[in-house]
Enzyme design. Sequence first.
Site, short mmCIF file in Angstrom:
data_model
loop_
_atom_site.label_atom_id
_atom_site.label_comp_id
_atom_site.label_asym_id
_atom_site.label_seq_id
_atom_site.Cartn_x
_atom_site.Cartn_y
_atom_site.Cartn_z
N HIS A 400 0.80 -1.22 0.00
CA HIS A 400 0.00 0.00 0.00
C HIS A 400 0.84 1.27 0.00
O HIS A 400 0.29 2.35 0.25
CB HIS A 400 -0.92 0.02 1.23
CG HIS A 400 -2.09 -0.91 1.13
ND1 HIS A 400 -3.25 -0.59 0.46
CD2 HIS A 400 -2.28 -2.16 1.61
CE1 HIS A 400 -4.10 -1.60 0.54
NE2 HIS A 400 -3.53 -2.57 1.23
N LYS A 639 -9.46 13.31 4.30
CA LYS A 639 -8.57 12.14 4.33
C LYS A 639 -7.55 12.35 5.43
O LYS A 639 -7.43 13.45 5.99
CB LYS A 639 -7.89 11.93 2.99
CG LYS A 639 -7.16 13.15 2.42
CD LYS A 639 -6.57 12.84 1.05
CE LYS A 639 -7.65 12.74 -0.01
NZ LYS A 639 -7.39 11.73 -1.01
N ARG A 640 -6.82 11.30 5.74
CA ARG A 640 -5.78 11.39 6.75
C ARG A 640 -4.85 12.56 6.43
O ARG A 640 -4.47 12.78 5.29
CB ARG A 640 -4.99 10.07 6.75
CG ARG A 640 -3.83 9.98 7.69
CD ARG A 640 -3.36 8.53 7.78
NE ARG A 640 -3.08 7.94 6.48
CZ ARG A 640 -1.86 7.88 5.93
NH1 ARG A 640 -0.83 8.38 6.56
NH2 ARG A 640 -1.69 7.29 4.76
N LYS A 645 -0.22 14.02 1.06
CA LYS A 645 -1.58 14.23 0.56
C LYS A 645 -1.84 15.71 0.27
O LYS A 645 -2.85 16.05 -0.34
CB LYS A 645 -2.59 13.67 1.56
CG LYS A 645 -2.52 12.14 1.68
CD LYS A 645 -3.50 11.60 2.68
CE LYS A 645 -3.38 10.09 2.86
NZ LYS A 645 -3.88 9.34 1.70
N THR A 750 -9.13 5.61 -2.03
CA THR A 750 -10.47 5.07 -2.25
C THR A 750 -11.53 6.16 -2.09
O THR A 750 -12.62 6.04 -2.64
CB THR A 750 -10.78 3.93 -1.27
OG1 THR A 750 -10.53 4.34 0.07
CG2 THR A 750 -9.94 2.70 -1.59
N LYS A 754 -15.33 7.07 -4.05
CA LYS A 754 -16.61 7.36 -3.41
C LYS A 754 -17.18 8.68 -3.91
O LYS A 754 -18.39 8.80 -4.18
CB LYS A 754 -16.43 7.40 -1.89
CG LYS A 754 -15.97 6.09 -1.29
CD LYS A 754 -15.42 6.28 0.12
CE LYS A 754 -14.65 5.05 0.58
NZ LYS A 754 -13.86 5.30 1.79
#
Length: 909
Positions: A400, A639-640, A645, A750, A754
């Site tokens: 991952h 998100k985290r 990110k 992911t 969504k």
Amino acid sequence: MAAMTFAAAVPATRAQFAPKRASKARVVRRGVVASAGKRDVSTDAAALEAPLCPKSAESIASNIVYQTSKVGAMPLKFETDDMYRATAESVREQLVENWNATYKHFHAENPKQAYYISMEYLQGRALTNAIGNLGLTGEYSDALRTLGYDLESCASVERNMGLGNGGLGRLAACFLDSIATLDLPAWGYGLRYKYGLFKQAIDAKTGQQMEYADDWLEVGNPWEVKRTTAHKVHFYGKVVDGKWVPGQTINAVAYDSPIPGYKTKNCISLRLWDAEVAPKDFDLASFNAGDYDSSMGETNLASQLCAVLYPGDGTREGKALRLSQQYMLCSASVQDILARFKERGNTDWDALPEKVAIQMNDTHPTLAAPELMRILVDVEGMDWDKAWALTSKTVAYTNHTVMPEALEKWPLELMEELLPRHVEIIKRIDEEFVASVKAAYPKATEEEMAAKLGAMRILENYVTPEEAAAAAKAKEAAAKAKAAAKPAAKGAAEEEEEEEEVEPPAPMVRMANLCCIAGFAINGVAAIHSEIVRTFTFKDFAELYPDKFQNKTNGVTPRRWLAFCNPQLSGVITEAIGTDEWVTDTALLEKLAPLAKDAELQKKWKDAKQERKALCAKLIEDSTGVKVSTDALFDIQIKRIHEYKRQLLNIMGIIHRYNEMKAMTPEERANVTPRVCVFGGKAYATYLQAKRIVRLVTAVGEVVNNDPEIGDLLKVVFVPDYNVSLAETLIPASELSQHISTAGTEASGTSNMKFQMNGCLIIGTLDGANVEIRECVGDENFFLFGIEEPEVEPARAERAAGKFEPPASFTAVMDCIKAGTFGAPGEFDELLWSLEGNEGFGRGDYFLVAKDFQSYIECQAKVDEAYKNQAGWTESSIISTAFSGKFNSDRTIDQYAKEIWDIKPLPVP
């Protein structure tokens, strides 16, 4: 192992309950409040025993009333919390019949079964998902209305299971849903963390993230069943004559939760392990003698093991606890898998790979491989070669991450202390692997072989005893030669200084390398990610084992993430294409594409989105106190929190937008596209840079949200304690979602899937699953910016050489922050420091915020213009949903089942 049974003891007689009315099943939209007054169900609890597995609203109401007698509420005060509990008990009864039948069917048929081991599972609330998969949403809604309650209120009481932090756990939860829906023989293993990761709050005075223990188990969990199943898990001690003599032992006790499939009888298990000490193992004599440290050692260890997810690992004790957690998960799960193998009548160990597939979700479950070896060799008496042949055909590995620094490593000396027998096993695996590499490349030069082994062997910086002895001998000889050659001393002042010895780096156990060696399959989770894994991260392994490497692009369940969380849009979709079969066959969504320009569909589509935006606006006001306009573009990044990110890029882009708006005349502002910018996500408690990013977001919000000149043209909110339930409100409302990681850093993602399913457009880089999403929706329906993966390292080299000149737009934002416009003066110096300089740890803008900044704000300007054309925007939104079918986790799991696990559907008759 005893078969799973759940028969409840019930009273023989109760007074008859008469339901108020009958009604047809229907889906109740979120936010609807019951108009009927609450009935005193405590007096109805004296009704006759309600039928098990009722299917009509009337019989469900009777069953719920019966359940109220078991929830422990005071008769004079029966609140929504109590009704949730009673409803959950009723739904669990609905699941029990299928749950038992599934277990018995798998046992009787003895199929090959897959076992998914993961440190994280972000399940979300179980109530609405369970009744949705059972096809009883309308019936339960109507039943509760007859009792004066509503489904939405009861469901909102349920606490999210605190078993994960981000995409890893949410993916695992989606996979379980798809496994059950596809009738596959498989289930999941995890740990039952008492306090989860943490509950997040934003301090009202400082605007900083605060962490509190998660309270998800405070009032119990009605969905889980504690089993009598328990396995001994050992730690510490020593190895005597090849056998482990442990120093401490705990019991791993099983807690099972049912995972129902959609419109199928199959209901699989998520088995979570909790740590306990059996009363007979407690040293009462030492305790009474006052030796509390000794007598409570195992009890203390047990209480720590499942306390929190990802305990801080900045200390040696923290590292030991994390590694202990991982081993407990692996040991208990592998023992359980082998017990089930035997329970089903299997006696030939050669058949193990034909009956069992173990999927290691990331490197956390790596110890499953050496644990399986230990049991086969030490407990079952198997010879090494046979045990290794079976192990290497049984375990598989999902990667991952593509960032080498994120691949797990553990200090060898720590692992030797904690798991001495496993280190012996790992050393032998490593030794035999080294020999196999040398045999595979007989013509390699010494330098080439050193490079290969340096990249591939399990033990990094490790020197074998033989190598250490040889090195010591060589060093001694060199010292003697040097002394003999030294000229006669001419005085103390001319004596040569002794060379200072450099301490060699500590030996480490590289878990990903062990996975690559032991696993029969290695897969990435998006096309670009799998290619990077094969050509960069594990390049040498891919050359040695080319057949092991695969791609399995992630997916999400369309049940929870569209059908159940967004009934407004789901209804529009079903009406437009004439069937609800898309809930499992998402290829049917493509029927929306030819209708994307249809004015009537566009109106219904927009109305559904506006209804979801209104619900989201209420959530934002309730959780942050900020009122937002539903006429604005809802721009959401949830998100985290992590530097790669690039929430930092997002908030700096917002500062740029704010500064531009402040420089406008009122007439110019009238043409601005209004935005509501929403952030959500947890920054790991010891990840200071991530927490500083959270603080910058809240500081910008404090200024922007209170600027009367800006008003509703721009709002910036950070929604605290992001979890699955919040996502189920935020995602359906989103119109633009940001997936803006540095190219080549995100494995898949992911949440982007969504958002796409819910008709949201994406602004993003060519990273992770963004690449495949863009291919599906078309370039014109995806807002692309930034450099691509092959350009990343040259960009870093350019920066390191001092040749990069940041754009003026970026410099202006940096200066604005430094000037103290947001927060206290100097509050963000350490955060900005990471964006300055050319290279070095925590310096040099490693994730290339400045490099992509100008491209990013130019792309955001295109978003503004596109949103002004509402017909065009809605068309793109419909296209987004229409071509989201590929990202159904049913497709992903079907590929795992056929191409890795070799398992086949086994529906319960």
